[in-house]
Scaffold this motif. Sequence first.
Motif, short mmCIF file in Angstrom:
data_model
loop_
_atom_site.label_atom_id
_atom_site.label_comp_id
_atom_site.label_asym_id
_atom_site.label_seq_id
_atom_site.Cartn_x
_atom_site.Cartn_y
_atom_site.Cartn_z
N VAL A 64 0.25 -1.02 -0.13
CA VAL A 64 0.14 0.04 0.18
C VAL A 64 1.11 1.21 -0.04
N HIS A 65 0.47 2.18 -0.38
CA HIS A 65 1.38 3.46 -1.19
C HIS A 65 0.96 4.44 0.52
N VAL A 66 2.10 5.18 0.57
CA VAL A 66 1.83 5.92 1.59
C VAL A 66 1.00 6.90 2.13
N ARG A 67 0.45 7.20 0.65
CA ARG A 67 -0.02 8.93 0.79
C ARG A 67 -1.33 7.91 1.14
N ASP A 68 -1.97 6.65 1.20
CA ASP A 68 -3.36 5.91 0.94
C ASP A 68 -3.29 6.09 3.14
N VAL A 69 -2.41 5.30 3.09
CA VAL A 69 -2.20 5.30 4.29
C VAL A 69 -2.86 6.88 5.15
N ALA A 70 -1.97 7.51 4.87
CA ALA A 70 -2.12 8.93 5.14
C ALA A 70 -3.43 9.47 4.97
N ARG A 71 -4.12 9.14 4.14
CA ARG A 71 -5.50 9.50 3.74
C ARG A 71 -6.51 8.95 4.71
N VAL A 72 -6.74 7.37 4.82
CA VAL A 72 -6.72 6.62 5.81
C VAL A 72 -7.15 6.96 6.95
N MET A 73 -5.57 7.62 7.69
CA MET A 73 -5.76 7.68 9.04
C MET A 73 -6.29 10.09 8.65
N VAL A 74 -6.48 10.21 7.51
CA VAL A 74 -7.13 11.95 8.49
C VAL A 74 -7.94 11.36 8.78
N GLU A 75 -8.58 10.69 7.65
CA GLU A 75 -10.78 9.91 7.60
C GLU A 75 -11.10 9.57 9.00
N SER A 76 -9.93 9.22 9.13
CA SER A 76 -10.60 8.34 10.83
C SER A 76 -10.18 9.23 11.06
N ALA A 77 -8.85 9.77 11.81
CA ALA A 77 -9.46 11.53 12.39
C ALA A 77 -10.66 11.88 12.81
N LYS A 78 -11.07 12.53 11.10
CA LYS A 78 -12.37 13.00 11.12
C LYS A 78 -13.33 12.53 12.09
N HIS A 79 -13.71 10.72 12.50
CA HIS A 79 -14.58 10.47 13.19
C HIS A 79 -13.90 9.96 14.12
N PRO A 80 -13.52 10.24 15.21
CA PRO A 80 -13.36 10.23 16.43
C PRO A 80 -14.51 9.00 17.23
N GLN A 81 -14.12 8.12 17.65
CA GLN A 81 -14.49 7.12 18.72
C GLN A 81 -14.26 6.88 19.74
N MET A 82 -14.98 6.70 20.06
CA MET A 82 -14.73 5.68 21.30
C MET A 82 -13.59 5.08 21.93
N SER A 83 -14.17 3.88 21.00
CA SER A 83 -13.35 2.55 21.55
C SER A 83 -12.68 2.43 20.79
N VAL A 84 -10.76 1.90 20.59
CA VAL A 84 -10.11 1.24 20.10
C VAL A 84 -10.68 0.71 18.75
N ARG A 85 -9.91 1.21 17.89
CA ARG A 85 -10.31 0.85 15.99
C ARG A 85 -9.02 0.47 15.30
N VAL A 86 -9.16 -0.37 14.90
CA VAL A 86 -7.81 -1.18 14.30
C VAL A 86 -8.14 -1.54 12.24
N ILE A 87 -7.50 -0.88 12.17
CA ILE A 87 -7.74 -0.61 10.47
C ILE A 87 -6.58 -1.43 10.04
N ASN A 88 -7.07 -2.06 9.64
CA ASN A 88 -6.80 -3.03 8.69
C ASN A 88 -6.07 -2.80 7.34
N ASN A 89 -5.00 -3.54 6.28
CA ASN A 89 -4.48 -3.54 5.70
C ASN A 89 -4.90 -3.63 4.14
N ASP A 90 -6.21 -4.62 4.63
CA ASP A 90 -7.43 -4.74 3.23
C ASP A 90 -8.33 -3.54 3.42
N GLU A 91 -8.62 -2.72 4.29
CA GLU A 91 -9.33 -1.62 4.44
C GLU A 91 -8.60 -0.11 4.03
#
Length: 71
Positions: A40-67
């Motif tokens: 996976v390209h680092v820009r895709d990892v960064a994009r998923v991280m930014v999107e996840s940060a925009k929608h914080p959750q109270m619980s722990v979430r693991v974002i795996n490579n397939d996502e």
Amino acid sequence: MTIAPSLLLGDRKEKRIGEKIASVLMRVFSPLIPKKWQAVHVRDVARVMVESAKHPQMSVRVINNDEIVAA
């Protein structure tokens, strides 16, 4: 939140011959490799991280490579 990507693709300052060989092989055999193990390209990892940060959750979430690959 925990991000768990597979092999990261992108430019690096240091030379890592093993990763270079692995990235070429991963691209060639990509259709045969399950998404959870695809490179996976680092820009895709960064994009998923930014999107996840925009929608914080109270619980722990693991974002795996397939996502990341599917995003």
